[in-house]
Write a protein that holds these residues in place. Sequence first.
Motif, PDB file in Angstrom:
ATOM      1  N   ILE A 164       0.959  -1.349  -0.387  1.00 28.68           N
ATOM      2  CA  ILE A 164       0.062  -0.129  -0.313  1.00 28.68           C
ATOM      3  C   ILE A 164       0.968   0.648   0.329  1.00 28.68           C
ATOM      4  O   ILE A 164       1.898   1.151   0.923  1.00 28.68           O
ATOM      5  CB  ILE A 164      -0.750  -0.150   1.229  1.00 28.68           C
ATOM      6  CG1 ILE A 164      -1.909  -1.521   1.040  1.00 28.68           C
ATOM      7  CG2 ILE A 164      -1.689   1.526   1.414  1.00 28.68           C
ATOM      8  CD1 ILE A 164      -2.405  -1.334   0.454  1.00 28.68           C
ATOM      9  N   ASP A 165       0.683   2.236  -1.047  1.00 25.38           N
ATOM     10  CA  ASP A 165       1.266   3.300  -1.168  1.00 25.38           C
ATOM     11  C   ASP A 165       1.364   4.170   0.436  1.00 25.38           C
ATOM     12  O   ASP A 165      -0.054   4.598   0.784  1.00 25.38           O
ATOM     13  CB  ASP A 165       0.791   4.123  -2.017  1.00 25.38           C
ATOM     14  CG  ASP A 165       1.821   5.597  -2.464  1.00 25.38           C
ATOM     15  OD1 ASP A 165       2.301   6.557  -1.262  1.00 25.38           O
ATOM     16  OD2 ASP A 165       2.620   5.844  -3.359  1.00 25.38           O
ATOM     17  N   ALA A 166       2.219   4.269   0.649  1.00 20.50           N
ATOM     18  CA  ALA A 166       1.745   5.686   2.205  1.00 20.50           C
ATOM     19  C   ALA A 166       0.816   6.586   2.495  1.00 20.50           C
ATOM     20  O   ALA A 166       0.579   6.993   4.043  1.00 20.50           O
ATOM     21  CB  ALA A 166       3.487   5.781   2.975  1.00 20.50           C
ATOM     22  N   LEU A 167       1.035   7.402   0.918  1.00 21.43           N
ATOM     23  CA  LEU A 167      -0.169   8.161   1.253  1.00 21.43           C
ATOM     24  C   LEU A 167      -1.538   7.321   0.599  1.00 21.43           C
ATOM     25  O   LEU A 167      -2.747   8.282   0.477  1.00 21.43           O
ATOM     26  CB  LEU A 167       0.133   9.177  -0.016  1.00 21.43           C
ATOM     27  CG  LEU A 167       1.440  10.456  -0.061  1.00 21.43           C
ATOM     28  CD1 LEU A 167       1.119  10.953  -1.492  1.00 21.43           C
ATOM     29  CD2 LEU A 167       1.075  10.523   1.215  1.00 21.43           C
ATOM     30  N   ASN A 168      -1.115   6.395   1.127  1.00 20.89           N
ATOM     31  CA  ASN A 168      -3.082   5.416   0.766  1.00 20.89           C
ATOM     32  C   ASN A 168      -3.559   5.226   2.268  1.00 20.89           C
ATOM     33  O   ASN A 168      -4.568   4.237   1.949  1.00 20.89           O
ATOM     34  CB  ASN A 168      -3.406   5.021  -1.092  1.00 20.89           C
ATOM     35  CG  ASN A 168      -2.956   6.259  -1.864  1.00 20.89           C
ATOM     36  OD1 ASN A 168      -3.329   6.432  -1.745  1.00 20.89           O
ATOM     37  ND2 ASN A 168      -2.926   4.983  -2.584  1.00 20.89           N
ATOM     38  N   ILE A 169      -2.856   4.886   2.904  1.00 19.44           N
ATOM     39  CA  ILE A 169      -3.602   4.581   4.472  1.00 19.44           C
ATOM     40  C   ILE A 169      -3.736   5.153   5.462  1.00 19.44           C
ATOM     41  O   ILE A 169      -2.630   6.224   5.710  1.00 19.44           O
ATOM     42  CB  ILE A 169      -2.345   3.249   4.855  1.00 19.44           C
ATOM     43  CG1 ILE A 169      -3.169   2.696   5.885  1.00 19.44           C
ATOM     44  CG2 ILE A 169      -1.255   3.516   4.809  1.00 19.44           C
ATOM     45  CD1 ILE A 169      -2.903   0.839   6.138  1.00 19.44           C
ATOM     46  N   PHE A 170      -4.536   5.225   6.232  1.00 18.44           N
ATOM     47  CA  PHE A 170      -4.923   6.303   7.281  1.00 18.44           C
ATOM     48  C   PHE A 170      -5.169   5.379   8.443  1.00 18.44           C
ATOM     49  O   PHE A 170      -6.239   4.380   8.607  1.00 18.44           O
ATOM     50  CB  PHE A 170      -6.019   7.113   6.920  1.00 18.44           C
ATOM     51  CG  PHE A 170      -5.659   7.287   5.219  1.00 18.44           C
ATOM     52  CD1 PHE A 170      -5.380   8.995   5.474  1.00 18.44           C
ATOM     53  CD2 PHE A 170      -5.989   7.154   4.233  1.00 18.44           C
ATOM     54  CE1 PHE A 170      -5.129   9.529   3.972  1.00 18.44           C
ATOM     55  CE2 PHE A 170      -6.143   7.797   2.566  1.00 18.44           C
ATOM     56  CZ  PHE A 170      -5.086   9.623   3.090  1.00 18.44           C
ATOM     57  N   VAL A 171      -4.757   6.170   9.577  1.00 18.66           N
ATOM     58  CA  VAL A 171      -5.130   5.208  10.371  1.00 18.66           C
ATOM     59  C   VAL A 171      -5.893   6.056  11.741  1.00 18.66           C
ATOM     60  O   VAL A 171      -5.624   7.680  12.039  1.00 18.66           O
ATOM     61  CB  VAL A 171      -3.945   4.718  11.588  1.00 18.66           C
ATOM     62  CG1 VAL A 171      -3.373   3.415  10.294  1.00 18.66           C
ATOM     63  CG2 VAL A 171      -3.076   5.550  11.341  1.00 18.66           C
TER      64      VAL A 171
END
Length: 202
Positions: A164-171
């Motif tokens: 997963i691209d780091a800009l496409n994951i949210f926590v």
Amino acid sequence: MEKTKSLNDKVWSEYQNGLAFQKSMKFNTKFPEYERFKQGDQWPQATERTKALPRPVFNIVKMFVTNKKSNVLNQNIKMVFSAAETGKNSTLGEEANIHLTEGANMYTDFAYSLWNELDQDELNDICVEDAATNGTGFLHYYWDNDVKGGEIAPYKGALRGETIDALNIFVSNPQEKDIQKQQWVIISSRMELAAVKAMGEK
């Protein structure tokens, strides 16, 4: 219907908060810049004054990334299972020990087979490259019901993996390193409109 709308509004709000956090940390501009530097695109846009000047590139960034990556991936990784209660001090008896050891070996063989099916070496390569470039990398595993196979024993569904691209994951909490402790995780992606409509109809 109202409950679904409320949930959608909540997810959208969490997604927007995630985008705002990325922007506040300048991830949305820094990560693409890091990628460009790694690829050797290290000069700013040419101006009227500088368009005729030479633009030499000595790409030490790519060398650093490659070196870090090779340090992480230089040893083969293998998942090996062993039975905990076997050995000289076991009170289970020889036959039980044999069965436990065989079971552990079967788990090891299954893990090896799954590793190859997932093409885990390739996933590791991409993930470590992302981590060396941007400082973080993500692997995501999911169950894919679209996978079908087996002539003698037909099956539907299989485990699959992706980066997963780091800009496409949210926590929920960006300061918490353990992903298992997050209250929620959002993964954004692009899909064809027809595919989204089909999912909605289902």
